[in-house]
Write a protein that holds these residues in place. Structure first.
Motif, PDB file in Angstrom:
ATOM      1  N   LEU A  18      -4.399   4.454  -3.207  1.00 46.23           N
ATOM      2  CA  LEU A  18      -4.475   3.833  -4.527  1.00 46.23           C
ATOM      3  C   LEU A  18      -3.070   3.375  -4.915  1.00 46.23           C
ATOM      4  CD1 LEU A  18      -6.601   3.317  -6.765  1.00 46.23           C
ATOM      5  CD2 LEU A  18      -5.752   5.397  -7.869  1.00 46.23           C
ATOM      6  N   PHE A  19      -2.935   2.087  -5.238  1.00 49.22           N
ATOM      7  CA  PHE A  19      -1.635   1.479  -5.506  1.00 49.22           C
ATOM      8  C   PHE A  19      -1.582   0.879  -6.902  1.00 49.22           C
ATOM      9  CE2 PHE A  19      -1.887   1.691  -0.974  1.00 49.22           C
ATOM     10  CZ  PHE A  19      -0.585   1.825  -0.528  1.00 49.22           C
ATOM     11  N   ALA A  20      -0.415   0.931  -7.497  1.00 51.35           N
ATOM     12  CA  ALA A  20      -0.188   0.367  -8.828  1.00 51.35           C
ATOM     13  C   ALA A  20      -0.178  -1.152  -8.764  1.00 51.35           C
ATOM     14  CB  ALA A  20       1.129   0.877  -9.392  1.00 51.35           C
ATOM     15  N   GLU A  21      -0.913  -1.763  -9.662  1.00 50.94           N
ATOM     16  CA  GLU A  21      -0.898  -3.218  -9.794  1.00 50.94           C
ATOM     17  C   GLU A  21      -0.141  -3.644 -11.043  1.00 50.94           C
ATOM     18  OE1 GLU A  21      -1.793  -5.641  -7.732  1.00 50.94           O
ATOM     19  OE2 GLU A  21      -2.276  -4.105  -6.247  1.00 50.94           O
ATOM     20  N   LYS A  22       0.467  -2.654 -11.687  1.00 44.70           N
ATOM     21  CA  LYS A  22       1.335  -2.888 -12.838  1.00 44.70           C
ATOM     22  C   LYS A  22       2.300  -1.711 -12.882  1.00 44.70           C
ATOM     23  CE  LYS A  22      -0.989  -0.452 -16.590  1.00 44.70           C
ATOM     24  NZ  LYS A  22       0.167   0.166 -17.208  1.00 44.70           N
ATOM     25  N   LEU A  69     -10.815   8.890  -5.627  1.00 46.29           N
ATOM     26  CA  LEU A  69     -11.094   9.267  -4.242  1.00 46.29           C
ATOM     27  C   LEU A  69      -9.986   8.817  -3.292  1.00 46.29           C
ATOM     28  CD1 LEU A  69     -12.984  10.289  -1.956  1.00 46.29           C
ATOM     29  CD2 LEU A  69     -14.079   8.036  -2.034  1.00 46.29           C
ATOM     30  N   PHE A  70      -9.332   7.716  -3.587  1.00 49.97           N
ATOM     31  CA  PHE A  70      -8.346   7.132  -2.684  1.00 49.97           C
ATOM     32  C   PHE A  70      -6.908   7.555  -2.980  1.00 49.97           C
ATOM     33  CE2 PHE A  70     -12.057   4.425  -2.306  1.00 49.97           C
ATOM     34  CZ  PHE A  70     -12.237   4.478  -0.943  1.00 49.97           C
ATOM     35  N   THR A  71      -6.733   8.533  -3.872  1.00 50.44           N
ATOM     36  CA  THR A  71      -5.379   9.044  -4.087  1.00 50.44           C
ATOM     37  C   THR A  71      -5.039  10.011  -2.960  1.00 50.44           C
ATOM     38  OG1 THR A  71      -6.219  10.793  -5.544  1.00 50.44           O
ATOM     39  CG2 THR A  71      -5.396   8.773  -6.594  1.00 50.44           C
ATOM     40  N   ASN A  72      -3.844   9.914  -2.470  1.00 48.49           N
ATOM     41  CA  ASN A  72      -3.391  10.751  -1.356  1.00 48.49           C
ATOM     42  C   ASN A  72      -2.425  11.827  -1.824  1.00 48.49           C
ATOM     43  OD1 ASN A  72      -4.761   9.573   0.948  1.00 48.49           O
ATOM     44  ND2 ASN A  72      -3.561   7.731   0.525  1.00 48.49           N
ATOM     45  N   HIS A  73      -2.227  12.799  -0.954  1.00 53.24           N
ATOM     46  CA  HIS A  73      -1.354  13.943  -1.227  1.00 53.24           C
ATOM     47  C   HIS A  73       0.098  13.635  -0.886  1.00 53.24           C
ATOM     48  CE1 HIS A  73       0.268  18.037  -1.028  1.00 53.24           C
ATOM     49  NE2 HIS A  73       0.872  17.616   0.068  1.00 53.24           N
ATOM     50  N   SER A  74       0.992  14.251  -1.655  1.00 52.14           N
ATOM     51  CA  SER A  74       2.402  14.327  -1.287  1.00 52.14           C
ATOM     52  C   SER A  74       2.948  15.648  -1.805  1.00 52.14           C
ATOM     53  CB  SER A  74       3.201  13.177  -1.900  1.00 52.14           C
ATOM     54  OG  SER A  74       4.581  13.333  -1.595  1.00 52.14           O
ATOM     55  N   CYS A  75       3.847  16.241  -1.034  1.00 52.72           N
ATOM     56  CA  CYS A  75       4.558  17.443  -1.483  1.00 52.72           C
ATOM     57  C   CYS A  75       5.633  17.075  -2.500  1.00 52.72           C
ATOM     58  CB  CYS A  75       5.181  18.159  -0.289  1.00 52.72           C
ATOM     59  SG  CYS A  75       3.947  18.829   0.865  1.00 52.72           S
TER      60      CYS A  75
END
Length: 165
Positions: A18-22, A69-75
């Motif tokens: 999931l990516f920011a469009e703004k 659903l399309f957000t990914n993990h990061s530490c």
């Protein structure tokens, strides 16, 4: 707010993200988790898609729908979940950046783990339950209010060594 123009689902190193469009300002709501309500046993029947569920209480899960659903993990997340199950920006996020949150902030089940490939300098190499995180990480996440309430309640009832911010 109409979120349809706020983000997009695009290919990324994890498949889709999931990516920011703004541009999003720190504290701004990105999206709200939605999906079918499940029990732990229901999630086990999902097979490969078990990872599509989000634990929201001891035995309550959502089978997540897009966009969350399309957000990914990061530490080293740039987003977090609040008590209303809204994904919000922990810092300013600029157009074109991917949204990441730490999956451990919703987990307390002793079942699901995943190898972490986020590549952050502070990568823990495995995604696991919140109470198994290093103390400084737990305290930081509690201070940021990105730990789901059922976890904080459970840990404080059992007097674990976590301090409320």
């Amino acid at each position: 707010m109409d979120f349809s123009a706020a983000f997009s689902i695009k290919p990324c190193k994890f498949g889709k993200g999931l990516f920011a469009e703004k541009d999003f300002k720190e504290g701004e709501i990105i999206c709200t988790v939605s999906g079918k309500l499940l029990t732990f046993n229901d999630t086990l029947l999902l097979g490969e898609n078990e990872s599509h569920s989000l634990q929201i209480d001891k035995d309550k899960y959502f089978l997540c729908e897009p966009p969350f659903l399309f957000t990914n993990h990061s530490c080293n997340p740039n987003c977090g979940l609040n008590s209303h199950l809204q994904l919000f920006a922990l810092q300013n996020i600029f157009k074109g950046e991917e949204f990441f949150w730490d999956y451990s902030t919703s987990m307390l089940e002793r079942h699901w783990t995943m190898e972490c490939l986020c590549g952050a300098p502070n990568c823990r190499k495995i995604i696991t339950d919140f109470d198994l995180l290093p103390e400084d990480v737990k305290n930081r996440y509690l201070h940021l209010n990105i730990v789901l309430p059922y976890i904080a309640d459970e840990l404080y009832v059992h007097n674990l060594s976590i301090r409320r911010a």
